[in-house]
Structures are given as C-alpha cells and as structure tokens.
Design an enzyme around this catalytic site. Structure first.
Site, short mmCIF file in Angstrom:
data_model
loop_
_atom_site.label_atom_id
_atom_site.label_comp_id
_atom_site.label_asym_id
_atom_site.label_seq_id
_atom_site.Cartn_x
_atom_site.Cartn_y
_atom_site.Cartn_z
N LYS A 81 0.89 -1.14 -0.24
CA LYS A 81 -0.01 -0.10 0.07
C LYS A 81 0.74 1.24 0.08
CE LYS A 81 -3.90 2.09 2.59
NZ LYS A 81 -4.71 1.89 3.79
N SER A 156 -9.80 1.96 2.87
CA SER A 156 -8.82 2.81 1.84
C SER A 156 -7.90 1.67 1.22
CB SER A 156 -7.92 3.63 2.83
OG SER A 156 -7.31 3.12 3.85
N SER A 180 -10.07 -0.42 7.04
CA SER A 180 -9.22 -0.24 5.81
C SER A 180 -8.52 -1.56 5.14
CB SER A 180 -8.28 0.85 5.83
OG SER A 180 -8.95 2.20 5.71
#
Lengths: 502, 502
Positions: A81, A156, A180
C-alpha cells in the site's frame, strides 16, 4: 507456466522457489506480466517496480544458489500500500501533496519483508491518506473491483485488495484504521487481517490516526495471510506503541484450522436495518457452519458499539488534523506559489489548498474543531470516554467467548460513484469494523460466499482479544477449509476472468 | 499598541505607585547525548542540518521514542526543586504552524506535567525569598530560523529565511514559577537570583551546561503591575528569550518602568510578547496575545504514558547533589567568610572557581584573593564572566604557590597572570620567558640596599634613631630600583640589619 504461477498461493510459490522448480525471477516476471495485462483495467498500482522487482528476485535466487537458508516467503512477490515508506520507490499516500516524494528510509514492515526476501512489485492505490472506503478519494484515480469493474474494491487499501484478488500479487500490505483492510478484503473475496494494535510496527507508515492505525496483511488464503503476518509483525523499538511480546503463533493456528469446543459470540448489534439481506444470509450460514464444526455459538450484546462510529469520527479526525499539519511545502512534497513575493504562510496555505482532496480537508476541519478550546471536552474528551465503554464491552464479551463474529461490512461492493458525494453513507461501510480499531484488538475478514442478489463476495469478520491474533487464523482457516470443500474450490475461482487472460 | 505615548516612569517613582508581580518561565536544554525522540547528536555548533534524521525532521511515517535519560534528568530537576513527581503522565501535542517546527506540532506536556508544586529559596541581601514552582515539564526544542535581509532580523520584512534543524528535537525542560508577589522593589534582583540559583542547581545535577549565551538556558520574564493597595493583578507582558542574568534583572526593571508609565498616563497594558534589547536595556512590542492562540493540545498518541516507578524516584532523590545554597553555607563556614564576601563571590560566579583552585592546592584565602581581586578586575574590564577568562583554577593555584614559596611577589604574580591570560602558556613558562623570578639572593639585593642607604642618608639616620616605620620608604626605593622584582620582605630585613636596628 506464467499464468499458472500467478494462480499459486504464496505458500506454494515459496515452496516451488525453495525446491528450485521455479525461480524468484520467473515468479516476479509472471506477476509483472499479469500486471501489464490486467492493471490497465483494474488500476490497482500507482507505481510498478518492474526493474527493481526483477533485481530483487535475482538477488534472492543468488542467495539461494549460494546455499543461504531463506524464509518461507523468500522470492514471493508483494505489493505495498502506498502508505508504507520505501527507499527505492515513491510514496504518495494517494495524495497530490506527496506526488513524487521518495522517502530516504524504509518502513519497518517494508524493511523486514525485504530482509525476508519478498520481492516488491510496486505500490498500490488507496484513498488519500487512507481516508475512505472505496479508493475513490485517491488523487490518482479509482481502483476497480476485479469481480465487477463498475464497483469499488473497498478502501482505503483498495489497490492492495484488488491486486491480490486479480492475481497481480499473491500478497499485499494494508493499514486498518477503521476497517481499511477488512472491508476491502471482504468486498473483493480475499483474506485481510487487522493485527492487534501495537502488534505490527507503524514506523514508516504515514500516519492517518496514530492511536488506531494497524498495518496488516492481505492474502488469498488464510495460511498465506498468516505467513505474511508472521513475517513482519513483532516488537519494533522505533515505535513506542509497539508491544514487546512474542508474535502470536498465527501460522501454526492457520495450519491447525480447528474450532472444536471454541466459544463463538455473535454480536447482536450488527445486523438488521442497513444490512443487505444476502450479506446477513451468508453470515448466518457461516455461523451455522461453525456450529457444525463443533464451535459453541452464543449471542453476545455489546451495547456501546452503536456509538463507535460517531466516536471514531471525532478521534480519527482530531489526530488527522495534527498528523497532517507537517505537509506544509517547507521540506518535501508539493510546493505552490513560491515565487518570491509570497510569505511562508501563503505558500503553506496555497499548497495545502491544492494538495489535499475534499475528504482530507473535511477531516482536518472536523478534527481542528473537535480539539478547539472550549469544545475539547464535549467532543474529543467525550469520544475517548465512549472508547473506554467499547473496551469494556469487548472485555465483558471476551469473558464469555473466545472470539466474536459479525459480517465484515453491511453490504457487498457498491457501485463506483454511488456514495462518493455522501460521506455519511460511505462511513457506514465501516460500521462493523470500527469497534476493533477503537479497542485495539485483532480482527480478520475471510470470504463466506457470494450474496445471492448481486453475486458479489461477502466477508465474515472474526474478532479476538489483544494478542490473541492466532484465534483469528484458527477460526478463519476452519471456515475456509469447510467452504472450499463445500464449493469445490476457493471462492475466487468463481470470479470472472479479466482482460487479456480471458 | 499602547494607548499612550508617554515614556517610562522612573523606577523609584514606579515602585511608589505600583507593586510588581513576576512570573518566570525558564527553558533548559538538557545535556543528553542524543535528542529527545531520536538518536541524533545534540552537540552544539554543528554544520546546519547535519544532526538530523527522519524522526527529528518529522518526515512522513517517522515516529518518536522518548529518551529515558531526559526523563531522569527532568525528575531530578523536579526533586531538587522540591516538586511532587507525577505517578502517571503523558506527553501532549501543541499544535501551531511554524517552518522551524518540522511536524507543525511540538511534543510537550500540557495538563499532566512530570513534576509539579515545588519551590526554590533564593537569598537577597540576607533575606530569603521563596519562589513557588508551578510545574516542571519535558518537551522538544524547535529548529532555528535565520531571517535574511530586512532590518529587524525577524521574519517580517526578511527577504528569505533559512532553517537549521540541528536543534529540532533537543530535550527541553520548562520550569514555570507561580506568580511571585511581595518582592516589591527587589523584584529585579529576585528574578536574577532565581535564575542564578536555578542555573547552579541544574549544573550541579549535571543535567545541562546551562550556558545562556549558547541558548541552553533561556528565560521568559512575565511582569505585571498592580496599584498599591489593590489586590487585583494587572495585565502582564511576556518578555521572551532574555539571555543573560544581567538582562533578566534589567528586563524586569525596564518593564516595571514602562508599564508604570503607561498606567500612570491612563493607558492600558497590552497582553503581548515583548523583545528585550541588550543595547538599550529596553523591551519592544512583539506579537500580541490578545487573541490567545489555540494550541489544540491533546495527548500524544505516538507515545506511551510515563509512570515513574516510586522506587526509582526514591533512588534518584538519594542521588541528588548537595543543594547549592546548602553548599554555599558550608563553604562559607569552611572558608571563614562574612555574608557580604560570600554574596560577592556568589554574584561574581566565583565559588566553583575558588573551590577548584583550593582543590588544586591553594590556600582558601589566596584562591579567593586572586579570583575576586586581579581576575575579577580583568573580567570586568573585558565585560566577560569570570568563568570565561582563559585561565584555569590549576594555573591560579600554581601562581599562589609561587608566591607562597617566595619565588614571586604579588606584583610579579599579576604579571604572570597577565601572561597566562594572553595565552603565553603555563605560569612557570611565563615566569621563565618574561624573566619574572624574584630577586632574593642576598648578594644582589644587598648591593641594591647599600646603594639605596647611600642615596638616602636622611632616612637612614631616622631609622638608626629608632623610627623603624621609615624603612618603608627605603623598601620602596629598593623595589623601584629592581623594577619590582625584589623580595620586599627580605629587602626590609636587610635594610634594618645594615642600619643596626634588627
């Protein structure tokens, strides 16, 4: 061979590389090819590290050839990420304000995985600074759900979930602040874990909300996820909130995969209005499955969970308003208006105005207000009290049961654009995941079938007390094994083929 | 800002009409090897931005870890100031934007200081004044801004600014007094004596080198006035970064006069930050604090609370050095000095120097004589502190020894010290190089004595007649003839011997 390799689990790839049946370079190349083929459609990656990945893979092959003993994931590719700092790749957090920023240092998670021989394929898309549940808040465009590209991949950490679900990477990292990791895992049909807060290092993870952020793993199988969890978790002296205790035996638990005699509590408050019927149906079936496997199921009430969402939307933005103050155009990142006529304050203001997206600004303003003199007690102070009450709910529940379960998220993946202009609707996606973030305990999402009305994946959430992360994997692996048996293969096998691979 | 243009009032007149209330906030940079929250060096004077890392630069993802040595020093300072030590306390973030603050928040402490409710007794003219301590807390220093161009050296009007982050993150202890009332006309002296005493105490603990000129001890002086007979405090001004003991005293005196002038003319004192100017001895207006800045303090989520173990605190208490005031009383008794002499030594900063000179072998009286006489005169000439003179206690002790053994007399000794101060080397080397050895061998001296008697027959006769006191004139002539290099005592003996009155 190439497309075969991308369908393997991380555990299998590790074994194939270790036995010499394939090489880390071949595995990396297969995944880079897959990215080239399907990422134009999915848009999971913000940066593909093609040359770097092959170089790292060659290094792993060379170490192996030199007779070095390497870990179980050496040579296995991973996508990070874009919130984890990487010294050889940009780190943007999905924000314009960090466009092109190259950190001079690695996050602890990144560094540990590098040392374990994992090969970094690139950096994945995310909601700006991890604020969102759809990746629609990224400054660099939305990521598409591999099950249905018109839908969101969750957020996210949506780039990381989509990359794994679309076989572009066998493993990825994410961060879970309000859900997330678990919510994107649920809506893309993969496994995602939020470790116990402090169980994985936050050093080098660009902060969203410091008291909540938990870096964690994604995988297509429970065992893969456990292997990754074990590879980067554990005490880090660079993070003062890191827990100085051994990593719970998560891999052993994933292999054990048994729930006989385990006490499972169903959270009464998570269901009913706002929950998709198909999601509730699959959830109930999974609870029944656990019962059939020997678990003792009871219903547990956690009355204060109803206040978790409002408390979260005071605590997280408060920390955001302070954490994101450092993006001021002075030392790194975007700088606008520095034409020799403007003051430092004006340059800061212009840069922040243009560099942050709407959701980030909304939360900075919310948090600035909540911490203001005269309002602190009513908002931030009160929210902290709610947090304590939620902790007590968990404590009481874990006196009666070993794990708690619920749907991971009230609905399946929603269409891109549907909630983009309705923050309150967007926030509801994290209804069931937020309590574990507030209390800091461990939780996982595992696939539990497709919702009958839309044919999209549903996630089953398992929550365990702090530092009992191994229980997540025991239960998750048992559910996975039973369902794979029932369905005649993994859920992801039923996902539509993408792009060139069709 | 002031609503009057009338000038300051004379100090005596001001004190007749108003009573001053003081408050002192002192910042001490701790002498730890590394910074407060990272491993960077704290050495003063490094090339700009060479003692920095991701943590003290506040790079995205970097996290603070508290320095245990800094916490220990702070507790020791708190104990020495008779404070209570918190059982449990937290760091807090103080949020405001400024380019020299890398994170745009300062890690400090807010409503939970590490030490609180103490006092420090200071002596003024034989009277003991108790200064109550509100709190002692730990925080991090900011970087240093250099504003280039413009006339004021301040950010407004500058062409551009440079920032050095070497200082960013150095541990800083803030010591805040409660309002100091009832000092009356001694207010300036009390302020100075408090800072002096605090400095000695911190130095004795070894927590800092407390050099005001290098900024490792900085003082903010708060002053307000209330009309005689009133019990309601006036509005205060805050004079920032007063960087010498003398300036502390002058700043208080100047503010009393200025505020009295404003009030007497029917004006209103504005709550504001003021700057002290060494050259004029006056303060000028800085930033207005009428609209108090909202720092949005909240507990620092990146750090864990501090809960000092009671046994540890007790052990630190036993390790405290003798309090400076107690030590002074002990030394005064040992050295047999009057209160006045001791106070003079204290004010001159001579106590440690004299003590070290005695330790190097000089008798107490000699050590005191040289430091408080010749050396104090030279320091005064050059407008420097005694400790800043380029002469060591060991060198002074050696000079005293040479005098005691008869190798030098006082006049020659002064020349030796002059040579040492001029960088000519150790005392023995100066004696040799300048040919300052005393003339005491009877042959050479005898010749001079004979010549002097021959040249002064009248005086010689008086002495022969029993007026022994007249010998002084002949001794003076001998000294003149030898350009001071004679042993005056021996010369007198020889004169009396020659004239038959010994």
């Amino acid at each position: 061979m190439s497309s075969d390799l991308t369908r393997k689990s991380a555990a299998q790839l590790g074994e194939l590389i270790a036995s010499g049946e394939t090489s880390a370079v071949e595995v990396a190349q297969a995944h880079l090819d897959r990215i080239a083929a399907v990422d134009p459609e999915i848009k999971a990656f913000l940066h593909v590290n093609a040359d770097g990945a092959l170089e790292q893979a060659r290094a792993v092959d060379a170490r192996r050839a030199a007779g070095e003993e390497l870990g179980p994931l050496a040579g296995v590719p991973i996508a990070h990420k874009d919130v984890f700092t990487t010294r050889d790749q940009p780190t943007t957090c999905g924000s314009r304000i960090l466009e092109g920023w190259r950190p001079p240092y690695d996050a602890t998670v990144t560094a540990r995985l590098r040392a374990a021989g994992l090969v970094i394929l690139g950096k994945t898309n995310m909601d700006e600074f991890a604020m969102g549940s759809s990746t629609e808040n990224s400054a660099y465009g939305v990521t598409h759900n591999p099950w249905d590209p018109s839908r969101v991949p969750g957020g996210s950490s949506g780039g990381s979930s989509a990359a794994v679900a679309a076989y572009m990477a066998p493993l990825s990292t994410g961060t879970d602040t309000g859900g997330s990791i678990r919510q994107p895992a649920a809506v893309t049909g993969i496994v995602g874990t939020k470790p116990t807060y402090g169980g994985s290092s936050r050093y080098g993870v660009v902060a969203f909300a410091s008291s909540l952020d938990s870096p964690g793993p994604f995988g297509r199988t429970v065992l893969d996820t456990a292997l990754l969890h074990e590879a980067f978790a554990g005490h880090d002296p660079m993070d003062a909130t890191s827990i100085d205790a051994p990593v719970p035996p998560v891999v052993e638990a994933a292999r054990r995969a048994d729930v006989d005699g385990l006490r499972v509590g169903v959270v009464r408050e998570f269901g009913g209005e706002g929950y998709q019927a198909g999601v509730e149906q699959r959830f109930r079936e999974t609870v029944e499955l656990l019962e059939s496997l020997g678990a003792k199921v009871t219903e547990v009430s956690c009355p204060h969970f109803a206040y978790a969402l409002p408390a979260y939307y005071l605590i997280a933005p408060s920390e955001v308003s302070s954490n994101l103050a450092r993006f001021d155009a002075m030392r790194y990142g975007l700088r606008l208006g520095d034409d020799g006529t403007r003051s430092a304050e004006e340059v800061m203001s212009l840069t922040r105005e243009a560099g942050f997206g709407a959701e980030v600004k909304r939360r900075i303003m919310l948090g600035t207000f909540a911490l203001s003199s005269g309002y602190y007690d009513a908002y931030y102070g009160q929210a902290q009290k709610v947090r304590t009450l939620i902790n007590r709910d968990f404590d009481a529940a874990f006196e009666q049961v070993d794990v708690l379960v619920s749907p991971t998220t009230p609905t399946t993946a929603f269409p891109i654009g549907e909630r983009a202009d309705d923050p309150m609707a967007m926030y509801l996606a994290d209804l069931c995941t937020i309590p574990s973030d507030l209390s800091g305990n461990a939780a996982i999402s595992v696939p539990c079938g497709l919702s009958p009305e839309d044919g999209l994946p549903v996630g089953f959430q398992i929550m365990a007390p702090p530092l009992a992360d191994d229980r997540l994997y025991r239960v998750g692996a048992a559910v996975e094994a039973a369902f794979t048996d029932r369905w005649g293969g993994p859920l992801l096998d039923t996902a539509p083929e993408l792009g060139g691979a069709r | 800002m002031s609503t009057t243009t009338t000038g300051p009032m004379g100090y005596d007149e001001a004190l007749e009409a108003y009573e001053p209330v003081l408050g002192l906030e002192t910042h001490v940079e701790l002498g730890t090897a590394s910074k407060m929250f990272c491993g960077c060096s704290t050495t003063f004077g490094g090339e700009p931005n060479t003692q920095v890392c991701p943590v003290c630069l506040g790079l995205p993802g970097a996290l603070p870890v508290a320095n245990a040595a800094a916490i220990e020093y702070t507790i020791k300072i708190g104990l020495a100031l008779n404070c209570s030590i918190a059982e449990w306390c937290r760091f807090a973030r103080k949020n405001y934007f400024y380019p020299d603050m890398p994170k745009n928040f300062q890690i400090s402490q807010y409503d939970e200081p590490l030490c609180f409710d103490g006092y420090l007794d200071v002596e003024i003219d034989g009277r003991t004044v108790r200064v109550e301590i509100e709190r002692v807390h730990l925080e991090e220093d900011t970087g240093k801004s250099l504003h280039v161009g413009g006339s004021t050296g301040r950010i407004h009007g500058a062409d551009y600014s440079l920032v050095d982050y070497n200082r960013a993150g150095i541990p800083l202890v803030e010591i805040v007094t409660k309002p100091i009332v009832g000092t009356d006309r001694l207010a300036p002296e009390v302020a100075r004596a408090y800072v002096t005493e605090l400095r000695e105490l911190v130095r004795a603990i070894g927590a800092s080198d407390v050099r005001m000129e290098e900024g490792s001890l900085r003082c903010d002086v708060n002053v307000s006035l209330m009309p005689r007979g009133s019990s309601e405090w006036g509005t205060r001004s805050e004079t920032k970064n007063v960087n010498s003991l003398r300036s502390v005293e002058r700043a208080v005196r100047s503010e009393i006069s200025r505020q009295a002038g404003v009030l007497a003319a029917g004006g209103r004192v504005v709550q504001e930050t003021r700057h002290f100017h060494e050259d004029t001895g006056e303060t000028t207006s800085g930033r207005s604090k009428e609209e108090a800045q909202d720092y949005r303090y909240f507990p620092e989520p990146d750090l864990v609370p501090i809960a000092p173990d009671r046994a540890w605190v007790d052990r630190l208490r036993t390790e405290l050095p003798e309090p400076p005031s107690v030590r002074r009383r002990r030394l005064q008794a040992e050295w047999g000095l009057s209160d006045l002499d001791m106070a003079a030594m204290h004010n001159a900063g001579a106590i440690e120097l004299v003590e070290a000179t005695i330790a190097a072998g000089a008798p107490a009286a000699d050590a005191r004589k040289w430091w408080m006489g010749e050396l104090a005169r030279r320091a005064n000439e050059q407008a420097v502190e005694l400790v800043e003179l380029p002469v060591t206690p060991a060198q002074v002790a050696r000079v005293a020894q040479l005098v005691a053994s008869g190798s030098l007399n006082d006049k020659l000794a002064r020349q030796v010290l002059e040579g040492v101060l001029a960088g000519e080397g150790e005392p023995d080397k100066v004696v040799e190089a300048r040919g300052l050895a005393i003339v005491s061998d009877d042959g050479a001296l005898g010749d001079v004595v004979d010549q002097v008697i021959a040249d002064n027959p009248d005086v010689a006769d008086k002495i022969r007649g029993g007026k022994v006191a007249a010998a002084g004139a002949l001794v003076g002539a001998v000294m003149k003839a030898t350009r001071g290099q004679a042993d005056a005592g021996r010369a007198r003996e020889l004169i009396l011997e020659r004239l038959g009155v010994s």
